[in-house]
Write an enzyme that holds these catalytic residues in place. Structure first.
Site: not given
Length: 266
Positions: A51, A124, A150, A163, A168
């Protein structure tokens, strides 16, 4: 599909891998495909690796929405973006030669930094502190103040990126057929004085997310764009929207997104 005949291979230069790829190059030529040396001349871009290499291929070739991307893994690799491996390259060529093949469309997010620098992400965006102190950001949705965050940082993930880093941190896995993006927290501070939502939230395709960095000395956060990190001086604000652009990839029969999620995680 008959017009898609120019293939560009994106991979890390390695003598051992190069020797293995020669057989694939020959097979591609035997099937009527042209191998090009410049991605600008390609209408099919193939990454060799997992990936991470697929994300690099998309980024380094400019997030093109006028071509097909696909990924080939090696024997010791797996990938949610990669449908093929070195052993079934002929299946990939066969798939590309038939018009009835299915094409996936993966959402992309646009990121604007300080109103002057623009980036795109397939997986992301992450905004993290580089100091041993919390980063403080005002979070706005469609220019409406939502909360003051914060903590260590925030992750803004596409459905396919859900994913990865997002998962995570206990973010949800999102179906890529849903045009949206997800915001997840990294070690937020929640006590009697400070309060955030404390969970991930999902924004529709027409929403705009704005992050205003509080200038308290922590003004140089690390900006993660897919699998690359950037340090931009004096970041004041970021604006995130879902792009009209989509990255197109070919799909093997009976290998849906959820098939791959199950195979990878369960």
């Amino acid at each position: 599909m008959e017009q898609r005949r120019n293939i560009f291979f994106y991979y890390k230069q390695d003598e051992e891998l190069q020797n293995k790829l020669e057989a694939l190059f020959d097979l591609a030529k035997e099937n009527g495909f042209n191998i090009v040396d410049d991605a600008k001349n390609a209408n099919i871009i193939v990454s060799i690796g997992g990936d991470g290499m697929f994300l690099q291929a998309v980024r380094k070739t400019g997030f093109r929405d006028d071509c097909l991307y696909t990924g080939i893994t090696r024997s010791n690799e797996s990938g949610l973006y990669c449908d093929f491996n070195m052993d079934n390259f002929d299946d990939m060529l066969d798939t590309m030669r038939h018009a009835e093949m299915e094409v996936r469309r993966f959402p992309v997010i646009n990121v604007e930094v300080n109103g002057e620098t623009y980036f795109e992400c397939l997986n992301e965006l992450s905004v993290r502190s580089t100091l041993i102190k919390s980063i403080v950001m005002d979070v706005k949705i469609d220019d409406m103040y939502f909360e003051t965050f914060r903590g260590d940082g925030l992750i803004i993930a596409t459905p396919t990126g859900s994913t990865g880093y997002n998962k995570s941190t206990n973010g949800a896995v999102i179906d890529p057929k849903i045009p949206c993006f997800q915001v997840s927290e990294l070690a937020s501070i929640n006590n009697n004085r400070y309060r955030t939502l404390g969970s991930s939230f999902v924004l529709n395709s027409d929403r705009k997310l704005s992050l205003e960095i509080i200038q308290d000395g922590n003004d140089y956060p690390i900006i993660g764009l897919d699998n690359e990190a950037y340090s931009i001086r004096n970041i004041r604000d970021l604006s995130v929207t879902l792009s009209d652009k989509a990255i197109k990839t070919v799909k093997l029969k009976n290998n849906s997104y959820w098939d791959r999620v199950k195979r990878t995680f369960l």
